[in-house]
Scaffold this active site. Structure first.
Site, PDB file in Angstrom:
ATOM      1  N   ASN A 181      -0.015  11.250   6.708  1.00 55.28           N
ATOM      2  CA  ASN A 181      -0.808  10.564   7.673  1.00 55.28           C
ATOM      3  C   ASN A 181      -2.090  11.795   8.323  1.00 55.28           C
ATOM      4  O   ASN A 181      -3.244  11.711   8.660  1.00 55.28           O
ATOM      5  CB  ASN A 181      -0.399  10.510   9.276  1.00 55.28           C
ATOM      6  CG  ASN A 181       0.348   8.644   9.233  1.00 55.28           C
ATOM      7  OD1 ASN A 181      -0.264   8.366   8.668  1.00 55.28           O
ATOM      8  ND2 ASN A 181       1.227   8.615   9.575  1.00 55.28           N
ATOM      9  N   LYS A 214       4.772  -6.557   4.192  1.00 55.90           N
ATOM     10  CA  LYS A 214       4.146  -5.410   3.496  1.00 55.90           C
ATOM     11  C   LYS A 214       4.102  -4.772   4.684  1.00 55.90           C
ATOM     12  O   LYS A 214       3.959  -5.407   6.153  1.00 55.90           O
ATOM     13  CB  LYS A 214       2.902  -5.224   2.725  1.00 55.90           C
ATOM     14  CG  LYS A 214       2.191  -5.511   4.039  1.00 55.90           C
ATOM     15  CD  LYS A 214       0.372  -4.863   2.530  1.00 55.90           C
ATOM     16  CE  LYS A 214       0.754  -3.321   2.197  1.00 55.90           C
ATOM     17  NZ  LYS A 214       0.076  -2.285   4.403  1.00 55.90           N
ATOM     18  N   THR A 250       0.997  -1.093  -0.133  1.00 53.90           N
ATOM     19  CA  THR A 250       0.430  -0.136  -0.114  1.00 53.90           C
ATOM     20  C   THR A 250       0.927   1.233   0.293  1.00 53.90           C
ATOM     21  O   THR A 250       1.037   1.677  -1.230  1.00 53.90           O
ATOM     22  CB  THR A 250      -1.290  -0.249   1.066  1.00 53.90           C
ATOM     23  OG1 THR A 250      -0.101  -0.402   2.315  1.00 53.90           O
ATOM     24  CG2 THR A 250      -2.316  -1.019   1.371  1.00 53.90           C
ATOM     25  N   THR A 262      -1.740  -1.911   6.571  1.00 52.36           N
ATOM     26  CA  THR A 262      -1.541  -2.802   7.213  1.00 52.36           C
ATOM     27  C   THR A 262      -0.164  -3.195   7.449  1.00 52.36           C
ATOM     28  O   THR A 262       0.101  -4.335   6.269  1.00 52.36           O
ATOM     29  CB  THR A 262      -3.597  -4.281   7.342  1.00 52.36           C
ATOM     30  OG1 THR A 262      -4.260  -3.523   6.535  1.00 52.36           O
ATOM     31  CG2 THR A 262      -3.255  -4.744   8.690  1.00 52.36           C
ATOM     32  N   SER A 270      -4.924  22.337   1.742  1.00 49.87           N
ATOM     33  CA  SER A 270      -4.852  23.359   1.034  1.00 49.87           C
ATOM     34  C   SER A 270      -5.200  24.235   0.348  1.00 49.87           C
ATOM     35  O   SER A 270      -6.170  22.518  -0.661  1.00 49.87           O
ATOM     36  CB  SER A 270      -3.380  23.738   1.273  1.00 49.87           C
ATOM     37  OG  SER A 270      -2.295  22.393   0.205  1.00 49.87           O
ATOM     38  N   GLU A 297       7.094   5.112   7.682  1.00 44.57           N
ATOM     39  CA  GLU A 297       6.479   6.331   6.862  1.00 44.57           C
ATOM     40  C   GLU A 297       7.243   7.592   7.928  1.00 44.57           C
ATOM     41  O   GLU A 297       7.359   7.657   8.423  1.00 44.57           O
ATOM     42  CB  GLU A 297       4.916   7.183   7.297  1.00 44.57           C
ATOM     43  CG  GLU A 297       3.821   5.658   5.904  1.00 44.57           C
ATOM     44  CD  GLU A 297       2.437   5.852   6.717  1.00 44.57           C
ATOM     45  OE1 GLU A 297       1.869   5.674   5.831  1.00 44.57           O
ATOM     46  OE2 GLU A 297       2.403   5.617   7.982  1.00 44.57           O
TER      47      GLU A 297
END
Lengths: 413, 413
Positions: free
Chosen positions: A408, A184, A158, A195, A413, A285
């Protein structure tokens, strides 16, 4: 959304072996993503044993519910994984979608729906339209082969920035067996939640309850010892499949977890699980630093783990690492807030080889310049010695960067 | 470092009353900051009763250790607070610094060192040079007066962007008494750690054990129900002082926590503590949204609190609020990971007045446009109904923004 490959990524995808009895293919079912594969079908030889460990979330996804039931038989003939939709928190329709998917896959593979296990990753709360698998899975079954493992690894991604795979060899009673695994990451893509999924395959003939015992032990110090942001997913899934095809080469079937002939296999499996777990953290991330938190001298291993998690999950410790700042005061605070036995005046803290604090105060010999230089590295080790007992545990995490918030926060904007 | 005043700050510092029996003054002792006050001395009338609640950290600061002992007598004649150095994790020298500070203050105020309570906030691990208080505190004692409360509120600030104060009136047996309190935020400034400090003063004549009972109860739903980043400080301190001067106006001395005449005072105190606690959250580093997490329908209040904290501490929920994104999937995940009894299929979630999920799935009547509009507001309420029992609890927090990472990551370039 950050799409650049993580600076912590391995140089290349490993050259992984064919697992006798395992074939697979991927397809683009158009669940959510455009111009990429998003569904994986794995066909497993008759007699394949299977085991799994799943999220401890009290709100598990529909596929997790399904797998827990399906694996009670200890057998599997097929695995279906889709990305783009987690089929989590989807109520009755979620359970129906899982059932339909299993039925389509079972038809395609010529087995019973109960022999199909499933996993989904992507949006939470969106109904999954399983009718999209009609035809697609039949075609996948026709095309299934023992091809390159990077394809299934890619199809289940993902927000991952690179496909994750690992392999190992072991001998059981003198017969060489292969293990191959993909995973993953626990990446999060606003406004959806991804996940942690991992699937491991071997041609070794091992009974299902033995596989379960191996997994239950193996995850403790691998997948259950990593954290990116402390947010347990609704869908975390790790499954291990053993086709038993190595029996053809004279490999004995292992019926007991205490069978001494399993030692080499267990060692190889544990190393593979840890490798995959580290790859997940390294794709956290916004991750810029890979952090090892090693706690020792605790009253017990369980206590050491809670303290290590408290440090690894501390936003202040994680932002300090992002800032390449040896902020041991924040480590002290994280130890203190863990609620576990700790004696401030016995505590010692180190960054890599550099001890910065000892006996509840700054280490007199602590050289800030040296430590600052160390903190600029990509791999950071935080060591804590509580000086109370023999309990030790290691947790792996990554730093908390502005990119994490960006990915996240999905700033509009 | 962000120095702009938080957009969530109150319009102005409240107009606070004189508390009969309380005088104070501030000074610049040059502990760490330049061109600002960093030490506060509060002189308390003879007979002042005192109580306090402190951090649950297993690695508390030296001043916390001192206060726990000093308050056993239930009396206090002076309070010394410094900013810039937390005197935490400073070993024996920390305890010596506290003792010296108390001795200097006691001389200045003409009381025993054991009647002095202290608090420090700022760097962790740096020895505090208490000799800097020599002369400074004597001068403070001479200048002490019942002046503007904004001065002491400013002297104890670290990364706070505005001084925090609140006041209240109550009547005890028909006699009006005053309550005034100040606080500083749990801001973190790389590479150092600040602290949540709060001091409340009243002229009501109330026995120390009664004050302790009032505080212990009052913090449960105020200071112990807020979180900025889940990182408990080594130095959190809340103390309540009662000078008893209202006795001159005929106010009876309250000797029992169950005294019915205390009802109004308790209500006023609880409201004041909550006001100060909210001001702390509204000054959370990088905060752009004030978030109320209201959990109901849990099996118990304790269970509701753990679930509310799990949501309020979730980096994914906090970044979603920062992104003005009604990401209820992340709320589901946070409920699930709390480990408390929860039935996915009974769960209902709302943002403000908008119910987004019900019975374990998306609310059919959920209007994304309406909810998105709501999320653009500054005050966000996340409501969770577990549908299991009558347990309810509310936690307050702020969002997680890039500014938080910036302030605490201290990016070096």
């Amino acid at each position: 959304m950050a799409t650049a490959i993580s600076p912590l990524a391995p140089a290349s995808f490993p050259d992984m072996p064919v697992i006798d009895g395992v074939t697979f293919s991927t397809a683009a079912a158009g669940i959510r993503y455009k111009n990429r594969t998003d569904v994986l079908l794995v066909a497993l030889a008759k007699g394949t044993t299977a085991a799994g460990v799943f999220t401890r979330s009290k709100c598990p996804s529909a596929p997790v519910d399904w797998c827990r039931k399906a694996l009670q038989g200890g057998k599997a003939r097929g695995l279906v994984v889709n990305s783009g939709n987690a089929n989590a928190f989807t109520g009755k329709t979620g359970a129906q979608a899982v059932k339909l998917t299993a039925e389509i896959a079972a038809r395609a593979l010529g087995c019973r729906p109960g022999e199909i296990v499933l996993a989904s990753t992507g949006v939470i709360g969106e109904p999954l339209d399983a009718t999209k698998f009609e035809g697609v899975l039949d075609d996948c079954a026709r095309r299934a082969s023992a091809g390159s493992w990077s394809e299934p690894a890619k199809a289940i991604m993902t927000t991952d920035t690179y496909p994750k795979g690992a392999c190992a060899k072991a001998t059981i009673d003198g017969v060489e067996v292969n293990i191959a695994g993909i995973a993953k990451g626990a990446g999060m893509i606003a406004p959806d939640m991804a996940t942690m999924l991992s699937f491991v395959f071997t041609d070794a003939p091992i009974a299902a309850d033995v596989l379960q015992a191996l997994l239950a032990r193996g995850v403790k110090t691998s997948f259950n010892a990593i954290t990116v942001d402390s947010d347990t997913s609704t869908s975390d899934t790790l499954m291990l499949f053993a086709t038993g095809q190595a029996a053809k080469r004279g490999c004995p079937t292992i019926e007991s977890a205490s069978d001494r002939r399993l030692a080499g296999f267990r060692k190889a499996l544990d190393a593979l699980l840890l490798d995959l777990a580290h790859q997940v953290v390294k794709d956290g991330e916004g991750a810029r630093h890979f952090v090892t938190v090693r706690v020792e001298g605790a009253v017990s291993a369980a206590s050491a783990k809670r303290i290590a998690k408290s440090i690894a999950d501390s936003p202040l410790v994680k932002t300090a690492v992002a800032g390449e700042d040896a902020n041991w005061g924040r480590v002290v605070a994280a130890v203190g807030k863990a609620g576990e036995p700790a004696d401030r005046d016995r505590l010692a803290i180190s960054f890599g080889p550099h001890r910065v604090a000892v006996k509840g105060a700054r280490d007199p010999s602590y050289d800030e310049a040296q430590v600052s230089a160390y903190m600029k590295g990509q791999d950071i080790e935080i060591g804590v010695d509580l000086g109370l007992g023999r309990g030790a545990f290691t947790v792996w995490t990554c730093d908390l960067t502005k990119e994490y918030v960006e990915i996240n926060g999905d700033y509009r904007s």
